[in-house]
Design an enzyme around this catalytic site. Structure first.
Site, short mmCIF file in Angstrom:
data_model
loop_
_atom_site.label_atom_id
_atom_site.label_comp_id
_atom_site.label_asym_id
_atom_site.label_seq_id
_atom_site.Cartn_x
_atom_site.Cartn_y
_atom_site.Cartn_z
N ARG A 117 64.72 62.09 65.92
CA ARG A 117 64.55 62.78 64.64
C ARG A 117 65.21 62.02 63.48
O ARG A 117 66.42 62.09 63.28
CB ARG A 117 65.13 64.20 64.73
CG ARG A 117 64.88 65.01 63.47
CD ARG A 117 65.49 66.39 63.55
NE ARG A 117 65.20 67.14 62.33
CZ ARG A 117 65.90 67.03 61.20
NH1 ARG A 117 66.93 66.21 61.12
NH2 ARG A 117 65.56 67.75 60.14
N ARG B 149 37.17 65.33 56.85
CA ARG B 149 38.40 65.91 56.30
C ARG B 149 39.60 65.53 57.16
O ARG B 149 40.68 65.23 56.65
CB ARG B 149 38.25 67.43 56.18
CG ARG B 149 39.40 68.09 55.46
CD ARG B 149 39.12 69.54 55.16
NE ARG B 149 39.01 70.35 56.36
CZ ARG B 149 38.60 71.61 56.39
NH1 ARG B 149 38.27 72.22 55.27
NH2 ARG B 149 38.54 72.29 57.51
N LEU C 125 42.46 73.81 49.81
CA LEU C 125 41.80 73.06 50.87
C LEU C 125 40.31 72.99 50.53
O LEU C 125 39.71 74.02 50.20
CB LEU C 125 41.98 73.77 52.22
CG LEU C 125 41.46 72.93 53.38
CD1 LEU C 125 42.47 71.87 53.77
CD2 LEU C 125 41.10 73.79 54.57
N LYS D 172 45.06 69.29 55.32
CA LYS D 172 45.12 70.41 56.26
C LYS D 172 46.26 70.18 57.25
O LYS D 172 46.05 69.86 58.42
CB LYS D 172 43.77 70.55 56.98
CG LYS D 172 43.55 71.92 57.60
CD LYS D 172 42.08 72.11 57.91
CE LYS D 172 41.80 73.36 58.72
NZ LYS D 172 42.26 74.60 58.12
N HIS E 227 63.94 61.34 59.25
CA HIS E 227 62.86 61.79 58.38
C HIS E 227 61.79 60.73 58.16
O HIS E 227 60.59 61.01 58.21
CB HIS E 227 63.42 62.26 57.03
CG HIS E 227 64.11 63.59 57.12
ND1 HIS E 227 65.30 63.75 57.79
CD2 HIS E 227 63.78 64.80 56.63
CE1 HIS E 227 65.67 65.03 57.70
NE2 HIS E 227 64.76 65.68 57.01
N TYR F 290 45.44 69.37 61.36
CA TYR F 290 44.60 70.07 62.34
C TYR F 290 43.24 70.35 61.74
O TYR F 290 43.04 70.23 60.53
CB TYR F 290 45.28 71.36 62.81
CG TYR F 290 45.21 72.50 61.80
CD1 TYR F 290 45.97 72.48 60.64
CD2 TYR F 290 44.37 73.59 62.01
CE1 TYR F 290 45.90 73.52 59.72
CE2 TYR F 290 44.30 74.65 61.08
CZ TYR F 290 45.07 74.59 59.94
OH TYR F 290 44.99 75.61 59.03
N GLU G 275 43.32 80.28 46.59
CA GLU G 275 42.56 80.57 47.82
C GLU G 275 43.35 81.61 48.60
O GLU G 275 44.24 82.24 48.06
CB GLU G 275 42.34 79.28 48.62
CG GLU G 275 43.64 78.57 49.01
CD GLU G 275 43.43 77.24 49.71
OE1 GLU G 275 42.40 77.05 50.37
OE2 GLU G 275 44.34 76.39 49.63
N1 PDD Z 1 41.57 77.65 57.91
N2 PDD Z 1 41.83 77.41 52.87
C1 PDD Z 1 42.80 77.34 53.80
C2 PDD Z 1 44.21 77.37 53.35
C3 PDD Z 1 42.45 77.25 55.17
O1 PDD Z 1 43.43 77.17 56.09
C4 PDD Z 1 41.09 77.26 55.54
C5 PDD Z 1 40.66 77.16 56.98
C6 PDD Z 1 40.12 77.35 54.53
C7 PDD Z 1 38.64 77.36 54.83
O2 PDD Z 1 38.20 76.10 55.24
P1 PDD Z 1 36.98 75.93 56.27
O3 PDD Z 1 35.83 76.59 55.66
O4 PDD Z 1 36.82 74.46 56.37
O5 PDD Z 1 37.40 76.59 57.56
C8 PDD Z 1 40.52 77.41 53.21
C9 PDD Z 1 41.34 77.58 59.34
C10 PDD Z 1 40.10 78.26 59.76
C11 PDD Z 1 42.58 78.05 60.07
O6 PDD Z 1 43.65 77.75 59.59
O7 PDD Z 1 42.47 78.71 61.12
#
Ligand code: PDD
Length: 297
Positions: free
Chosen positions: A102, A50, A205, A149, A104, A31, A181
């Site tokens: 389903r 990304r 990320l 992501k 894997h 996403y 993070e």
């Molecule tokens: N999340 N780290 C993680 C684990 C994240 O899920 C996100 C973003 C970031 C920041 O990345 P960016 O600056 O590209 O938004 C760092 C989004 C906003 C979410 O899950 O809603």
């Protein structure tokens, strides 16, 4: 509110995915979340890059999607119909491998990916930003490909919930003694006058806001090091702040029981937020004045 699902625009409540969607049964998808100001997406290309790399890593074939014109057309329609052309919003896009019995392993033959998008109104947490927020530390129990992501967000969900129950904004994930993070933002600290943040590798990320903030810091002549730091280093930090699409730059004034710096939002976070805000606000300007505003930052 409207949703986009597999080529169609329909009321969100009517948008349904088959129960055998691999996103539903395996979390097999990726996403993106864009910030939208004045109906325009922030950093379209970087988010798309990304997304493209996540799709390649998971081997989900959706090449048409990674096209700025197609993406903008979907976003424009959702933002227009939902009355979100003025002010602030977010644009969410999710792609799963698709629907299949389903098993894997990837399903044999080619199946169509499921593509879902929605826009939502957004209100930045400016009051909290002025006061400064708090975080708690927690073990980083995620897998070893946090650079992708994916929609598998259970450790992030549990972490954010633990923070909420502790009265904090978010968790700082700690893996092998270093802060990686948060549940949905990157984390930066000013230590000995240098902004430090975890290097981009498989453990975080690669945040778009993180990248923009590092560029802004560089332009302002603030020293930056992509070097990780430990919870114990925070006692030497004059500032800690988060960076993310829905977080902007958020000063952190306490981590667990440790007060950061003088317990108030610091000058570097405040300046970087102001510069980021200028870039965001430039989206809402007519095209010619937007170029001028961005050039002057
Ligand atoms: N999340 N780290 C993680 C684990 C994240 O899920 C996100 C973003 C970031 C920041 O990345 P960016 O600056 O590209 O938004 C760092 C989004 C906003 C979410 O899950 O809603």
């Amino acid at each position: 509110m409207l949703a986009y699902l597999n080529g169609q625009f329909l009321p969100r409540a009517a948008a349904a995915v088959p129960v055998e969607d691999r996103g539903f049964v395996f979390g097999d998808g990726v996403y993106e979340v864009w910030r939208v100001v004045g109906g325009r997406l922030f950093e379209t290309e970087r988010h798309l890059a990304r997304l493209g790399s996540g799709l390649r890593e998971l081997r989900i074939p959706a090449p048409d999607l990674v096209d700025p014109d197609r993406l903008t057309a979907i976003a424009d329609r959702l933002l227009t119909d939902d009355g979100l052309l003025d002010g602030e919003a977010t644009f969410y896009l999710e792609v799963t491998r698709g629907v299949a019995p389903r098993t894997h392993a990837f399903p044999p033959g080619r199946i169509s990916p499921t593509i879902f998008a929605m826009a939502n109104g957004f209100k930045p947490a400016d009051e909290l930003r002025r006061a400064g927020a708090t975080c708690i530390t927690t073990p980083d129990i995620r897998w070893l490909r946090c650079d992708i992501k994916t929609i598998q967000l259970l450790p992030n969900v549990l972490g954010k919930q633990a923070a909420a129950e502790a009265g904090a904004l978010d968790v700082l994930f700690v893996r092998d003694g270093v802060i990686t993070e948060t549940s949905h933002a990157n984390v930066l600290a000013v230590i000995d006058g240098v902004i430090r943040t975890h290097p981009t590798n498989n453990l975080i990320l690669p945040g778009i806001t993180r990248a923009v903030v590092l560029e802004l810091a560089h332009d302002l002549g603030i020293r930056v090091a992509e070097a990780s730091f430990a919870p114990s280093d925070l006692s030497r930090a004059s500032e800690v702040f988060l960076a993310g699409t829905t977080t902007d730059v958020m000063p952190i004034i306490r981590v667990d029981d440790l007060v950061i710096g003088d317990g108030k939002p610091g000058p570097i976070a405040t300046t970087l937020f102001r510069e980021l805000r200028t870039r965001l606000d430039a989206l809402a300007l007519p095209r010619h004045s937007r170029a001028a505003a961005t050039a002057s930052t």
